[in-house]
Design an enzyme around this catalytic site. Structure first.
Site, short mmCIF file in Angstrom:
data_model
loop_
_atom_site.label_atom_id
_atom_site.label_comp_id
_atom_site.label_asym_id
_atom_site.label_seq_id
_atom_site.Cartn_x
_atom_site.Cartn_y
_atom_site.Cartn_z
N GLY A 18 37.23 42.23 38.64
CA GLY A 18 38.23 43.05 37.97
C GLY A 18 39.39 42.21 37.48
O GLY A 18 39.79 41.25 38.14
N GLY A 20 43.38 42.47 35.54
CA GLY A 20 44.50 43.32 35.16
C GLY A 20 45.62 42.47 34.61
O GLY A 20 45.54 41.24 34.59
N GLY A 21 46.67 43.14 34.15
CA GLY A 21 47.79 42.41 33.60
C GLY A 21 48.54 41.58 34.62
O GLY A 21 49.18 40.58 34.29
N PHE A 22 48.44 41.98 35.91
CA PHE A 22 49.21 41.30 36.94
C PHE A 22 48.35 40.63 38.01
O PHE A 22 48.87 39.93 38.87
CB PHE A 22 50.16 42.28 37.62
CG PHE A 22 51.15 42.91 36.68
CD1 PHE A 22 52.20 42.17 36.16
CD2 PHE A 22 51.00 44.23 36.29
CE1 PHE A 22 53.11 42.75 35.30
CE2 PHE A 22 51.91 44.81 35.42
CZ PHE A 22 52.97 44.07 34.91
N VAL A 25 40.81 40.35 40.64
CA VAL A 25 40.19 40.73 41.91
C VAL A 25 38.86 39.99 42.04
O VAL A 25 38.05 39.97 41.12
CB VAL A 25 39.95 42.25 41.97
CG1 VAL A 25 39.31 42.62 43.31
CG2 VAL A 25 41.25 43.01 41.78
N LYS A 33 42.56 40.32 46.00
CA LYS A 33 43.38 40.50 44.80
C LYS A 33 44.39 39.37 44.71
O LYS A 33 45.23 39.19 45.58
CB LYS A 33 44.11 41.85 44.87
CG LYS A 33 44.97 42.17 43.66
CD LYS A 33 45.59 43.55 43.80
CE LYS A 33 46.47 43.91 42.63
NZ LYS A 33 47.05 45.28 42.77
N ASP A 146 50.36 54.82 38.91
CA ASP A 146 49.35 54.28 37.99
C ASP A 146 47.98 54.85 38.31
O ASP A 146 46.98 54.13 38.36
CB ASP A 146 49.33 52.75 38.08
CG ASP A 146 48.57 52.11 36.90
OD1 ASP A 146 48.47 52.76 35.84
OD2 ASP A 146 48.10 50.98 37.05
#
Length: 249
Positions: A18, A20-22, A25, A33, A146
């Site tokens: 995975g 994400g912007g931050f 994973v 993460k 979120d």
């Protein structure tokens, strides 16, 4: 740190499950993460640090069968020599990690025309589980902020578990709202007031309504609708807008 490196093959690209912007994973015996602290803007560093510790705070309070199980965290800092404009400068390299139980999939992979074959009982159980998990968070004074299908993980029995608390807010007793200057979220799931930096428990309910409609209809189509401030917001579709308003307000 050495343990996390060993179970993720030194954080190899093949282990990423995975992005994400931050954070990214990684798959191992557990899900790891890794926060992205290497950002172009120095102003973002304290924001990411706050997100890291805010997520730990939320996860330690949120123990429920429909919330992803938090296993631990690692905050590592080591000295490193950087070459800047031809000069060697000693700085600090910070790395932040969160560890969770590993779950095989997420809800967003099941919201499509192809997924309409899901049994109605299964859809009901998924909706019920999300509601119970969110109810528990709100009882613990936690606003997720979120909530979306990609942040709802599913185990092998299709039991949903709410994940990703990077934007979560922990309220004090009696507190019902908060103001933030850093507005992050996912378009299509953000409540109207959230665009103005207002965080409330109702914000999660708005997101929940969108998710329920997606589970029932199998679609992720949105259209632009103007709110009271003439801001353009993304909602599911015009025919279901009235239902959202009833549940939300």
């Amino acid at each position: 740190m050495s343990l996390l490196e060993s179970i993720t093959d030194n954080f190899s690209e093949e282990r990423i499950i995975g992005r994400g912007g931050f954070a990214d994973v990684y798959k191992g015996p557990v899900a790891v993460k890794k926060l992205k602290l290497q950002v172009s803007s120095e102003d973002m560093v304290p924001v990411l640090e706050e997100k890291f510790y805010q997520e730990i705070c939320s996860l330690m309070m949120a123990k429920h069968k429909n919330v992803v199980r938090f296993l631990g965290y690692c905050a590592d800092a080591q000295g490193k020599v950087y070459n800047i404009a031809g000069k060697n400068i000693v700085g600090e390299e910070r790395q932040r990690f969160l560890c969770f139980e590993f779950l095989p999939g997420s809800l967003d992979k099941h919201i499509s025309d192809a997924s309409r074959g899901l049994e109605w009982r299964t859809r009901y159980q998924i909706i019920k589980g999300i509601c119970e998990g969110l109810h528990h968070l709100h009882q613990q004074k936690i606003v997720h902020s979120d909530l979306k299908p990609a942040n709802i993980l599913l185990d092998h029995d299709m039991v949903p578990k709410i994940a990703d608390f990077g934007l979560a807010k922990c309220f004090n007793e009696g507190q019902t709202s908060a103001i933030t200057k850093n507005v992050f979220g996912s378009q299509g799931y953000m409540a109207p007031e959230f665009y103005r930096g207002v965080v409330t428990f109702r914000s999660d309910i708005y997101s929940l309504c969108i998710i329920i409609q997606e589970i029932l209809t199998g679609t992720k189509e949105y259209l632009l609708v103007e709110n009271e401030s003439n801001e353009h917001l993304l909602v599911e579709n015009e025919s279901n807008l009235s239902l959202i308003k009833v549940w939300y307000y």
